[in-house]
Design a protein around this motif. Structure first.
Motif, mmCIF file in Angstrom:
data_model
loop_
_atom_site.group_PDB
_atom_site.id
_atom_site.type_symbol
_atom_site.label_atom_id
_atom_site.label_comp_id
_atom_site.label_asym_id
_atom_site.label_seq_id
_atom_site.Cartn_x
_atom_site.Cartn_y
_atom_site.Cartn_z
ATOM 1 N N GLN A 96 0.827 -1.204 0.000
ATOM 2 C CA GLN A 96 0.000 0.000 0.000
ATOM 3 C C GLN A 96 0.864 1.258 0.000
ATOM 4 N N ASP A 97 1.945 1.230 0.756
ATOM 5 C CA ASP A 97 2.835 2.397 0.805
ATOM 6 C C ASP A 97 3.485 2.656 -0.552
ATOM 7 N N GLU A 98 3.889 1.585 -1.232
ATOM 8 C CA GLU A 98 4.501 1.747 -2.557
ATOM 9 C C GLU A 98 3.481 2.283 -3.561
ATOM 10 N N TYR A 99 2.252 1.791 -3.467
ATOM 11 C CA TYR A 99 1.197 2.266 -4.358
ATOM 12 C C TYR A 99 0.941 3.756 -4.153
ATOM 13 N N LEU A 100 0.853 4.189 -2.900
ATOM 14 C CA LEU A 100 0.632 5.606 -2.619
ATOM 15 C C LEU A 100 1.825 6.452 -3.056
ATOM 16 N N ALA A 101 3.025 5.900 -2.945
ATOM 17 C CA ALA A 101 4.213 6.626 -3.411
ATOM 18 C C ALA A 101 4.162 6.831 -4.918
ATOM 19 N N MET A 102 3.650 5.839 -5.649
ATOM 20 C CA MET A 102 3.496 5.977 -7.101
ATOM 21 C C MET A 102 2.515 7.102 -7.428
ATOM 22 N N VAL A 103 1.378 7.101 -6.724
ATOM 23 C CA VAL A 103 0.364 8.124 -6.978
ATOM 24 C C VAL A 103 0.927 9.515 -6.687
ATOM 25 N N LYS A 104 1.587 9.677 -5.548
ATOM 26 C CA LYS A 104 2.141 10.970 -5.183
ATOM 27 C C LYS A 104 3.245 11.405 -6.143
ATOM 28 N N GLY A 105 4.011 10.443 -6.636
ATOM 29 C CA GLY A 105 5.044 10.771 -7.608
ATOM 30 C C GLY A 105 4.462 11.309 -8.900
ATOM 31 N N TYR A 106 3.400 10.674 -9.386
ATOM 32 C CA TYR A 106 2.733 11.154 -10.598
ATOM 33 C C TYR A 106 2.126 12.538 -10.374
ATOM 34 N N CYS A 107 1.449 12.711 -9.249
ATOM 35 C CA CYS A 107 0.783 13.995 -8.985
ATOM 36 C C CYS A 107 1.802 15.119 -8.853
ATOM 37 N N GLY A 108 2.916 14.843 -8.195
ATOM 38 C CA GLY A 108 3.938 15.862 -8.068
ATOM 39 C C GLY A 108 4.580 16.209 -9.402
ATOM 40 N N HIS A 109 4.775 15.209 -10.249
ATOM 41 C CA HIS A 109 5.407 15.429 -11.550
ATOM 42 C C HIS A 109 4.527 16.269 -12.471
ATOM 43 N N PHE A 110 3.227 16.025 -12.429
ATOM 44 C CA PHE A 110 2.317 16.713 -13.343
ATOM 45 C C PHE A 110 1.611 17.911 -12.711
ATOM 46 N N GLY A 111 1.966 18.238 -11.483
ATOM 47 C CA GLY A 111 1.388 19.421 -10.851
ATOM 48 C C GLY A 111 -0.061 19.274 -10.464
ATOM 49 N N ILE A 112 -0.459 18.078 -10.057
ATOM 50 C CA ILE A 112 -1.830 17.842 -9.616
ATOM 51 C C ILE A 112 -1.873 18.086 -8.113
ATOM 52 N N LYS A 113 -2.639 19.066 -7.696
ATOM 53 C CA LYS A 113 -2.650 19.465 -6.290
ATOM 54 C C LYS A 113 -3.954 19.052 -5.621
ATOM 55 N N LEU A 114 -3.760 18.301 -4.513
ATOM 56 C CA LEU A 114 -4.882 17.855 -3.708
ATOM 57 C C LEU A 114 -4.348 17.593 -2.300
ATOM 58 N N ALA A 115 -5.141 17.872 -1.290
ATOM 59 C CA ALA A 115 -4.713 17.632 0.091
ATOM 60 C C ALA A 115 -4.266 16.184 0.255
ATOM 61 N N GLU A 116 -3.174 15.990 0.994
ATOM 62 C CA GLU A 116 -2.563 14.654 1.084
ATOM 63 C C GLU A 116 -3.541 13.605 1.597
ATOM 64 N N GLN A 117 -4.273 13.908 2.648
ATOM 65 C CA GLN A 117 -5.216 12.930 3.183
ATOM 66 C C GLN A 117 -6.318 12.602 2.182
ATOM 67 N N GLU A 118 -6.806 13.626 1.488
ATOM 68 C CA GLU A 118 -7.833 13.398 0.470
ATOM 69 C C GLU A 118 -7.288 12.586 -0.688
ATOM 70 N N LEU A 119 -6.033 12.867 -1.076
ATOM 71 C CA LEU A 119 -5.401 12.124 -2.164
ATOM 72 C C LEU A 119 -5.253 10.654 -1.801
ATOM 73 N N GLU A 120 -4.776 10.371 -0.601
ATOM 74 C CA GLU A 120 -4.600 8.983 -0.169
ATOM 75 C C GLU A 120 -5.935 8.252 -0.106
ATOM 76 N N ARG A 121 -6.950 8.949 0.446
ATOM 77 C CA ARG A 121 -8.265 8.307 0.556
ATOM 78 C C ARG A 121 -8.820 7.932 -0.808
ATOM 79 N N GLU A 122 -8.759 8.867 -1.750
ATOM 80 C CA GLU A 122 -9.291 8.588 -3.094
ATOM 81 C C GLU A 122 -8.464 7.535 -3.816
ATOM 82 N N ALA A 123 -7.149 7.569 -3.631
ATOM 83 C CA ALA A 123 -6.291 6.590 -4.299
ATOM 84 C C ALA A 123 -6.565 5.180 -3.790
ATOM 85 N N LEU A 124 -6.739 5.033 -2.491
ATOM 86 C CA LEU A 124 -7.028 3.713 -1.917
ATOM 87 C C LEU A 124 -8.415 3.230 -2.327
#
Length: 324
Positions: A264-292
């Motif tokens: 799960q941690d690796e999956y969330l790291a992938m999501v955060k890496g993509y969002c950071g690279h493409f400038g997608i901004k969302l609150a971290e807790q909200e991002l994790e919740r939606e990604a999971l």
């Protein structure tokens, strides 16, 4: 009163009968001659079609054409199609596969420098970046090389493996070095095309050209379905020898890289890496919740699922994914 004798019609002479028969034969040709004429017309039509196809067939790629691009797609008719823009993910965005990444990069660098290197089989879980790593490694190696020293990536489709010897003949004479890449390689049933690959890897008279290396991805470690292996064992006189020939194909890849399901941690790291690279901004807790939640609906966690979630999120927030 005497009766006049009845006049009988003169009988046809043999010559007259033969002339009459000839006239009938000329008006109605025999079945044999009609069949011969039809076959001749078919043959002429096929020859015409073959001549047109031969004239319009694309010529085999010349070694000079390799300068046109860094990536190509191989077609079994001898044509190489240049790919102007390869669909790839940057190497730094591939998370959770650090060890496999380092090994493949080192192997590819050795090959690019003209040193001994192994053919590589990247096997394991779906969507964990096997093909993405091959394409990213190719781009990373070429990033700081002169045009004459750049590696060429050639993709061959699984169904075209039987044409691999023809591709090797074409590449053998070139001054460039090539990664021949086959995605999702596997064999089923009575498929015998694996023999062309087997001879190229090792064992053939010519073998693999020094300027060619093969990278393949597969969901199967031995490139065969488990039920296929079990069937071979159950029906053969010598179960060990029955499977040996097909299973030995994967043994001819000197480098095996296994990809397993991510945490799960690796999956969330992938999501955060993509969002950071493409400038997608969302609150971290909200991002994790939606990604999971997204991964739960898909029933798995992988790099592919992380990328699909990123596309969904970017589209919803109106962010363009440029630079992929």
């Amino acid at each position: 009163m005497s009766k006049k004798p009845h006049k009988t019609a003169p009988r046809a002479t043999p010559k007259a009968a033969s002339r009459k028969g000839a006239k009938v034969a000329s008006k109605y040709p025999s079945k044999e001659s009609s069949k011969d004429d039809a076959e001749a017309r078919v043959i002429r039509a096929l020859e015409t079609i073959a001549a047109h196809l031969s004239a319009n067939a694309p010529a085999a790629a010349a070694p000079e054409s390799f300068r046109d691009a860094d990536a190509f797609v191989w077609h079994p008719n001898g044509r190489l199609t240049p790919v102007a823009r390869v669909s790839r993910v940057e190497l730094g965005l591939l998370k959770g596969i650090d060890r496999m990444r380092d090994i493949l990069i080192e192997n590819t660098e050795r090959f690019a420098d003209g040193l001994p290197a192994n053919n590589a089989l990247l096997w394991g879980a779906r969507g964990m970046g096997k093909s993405s790593l091959v394409k990213a490694a190719h781009a990373d190696i070429n990033a700081h090389r002169k045009p004459a020293d750049r590696l060429k990536l050639i993709e061959i489709h699984r169904e075209d493996i039987e044409s691999l010897p023809a591709l090797m003949d074409l590449l053998r004479a070139s001054e460039f070095r090539f990664i021949v890449f086959c995605d999702d390689l596997s064999f089923d049933g009575n498929d015998a095309s694996y023999k062309s690959l087997k001879a190229m890897l090792e064992g053939g008279i010519e073998g693999r050209p020094d300027n060619v290396i093969l990278y393949a991805t597969s969901n199967r470690r031995h490139l065969l379905a488990r039920e296929m292996i079990e069937n071979e064992r159950s029906t053969a006189i010598n179960p060990g020898e029955a499977v040996e020939e097909k299973v030995s194909l994967s043994d001819r890849f000197g480098l095996w890289l296994g990809f397993h399901r991510c945490s799960q941690d690796e999956y969330l790291a992938m999501v955060k890496g993509y969002c950071g690279h493409f400038g997608i901004k969302l609150a971290e807790q909200e991002l994790e919740r939606e990604a999971l939640e997204w991964s739960t609906t898909r029933g798995s966690r992988s790099g592919r699922v992380a990328w699909q979630f990123t596309q969904e999120l970017a589209g919803r927030l109106g962010v363009r994914l440029s630079g992929k």
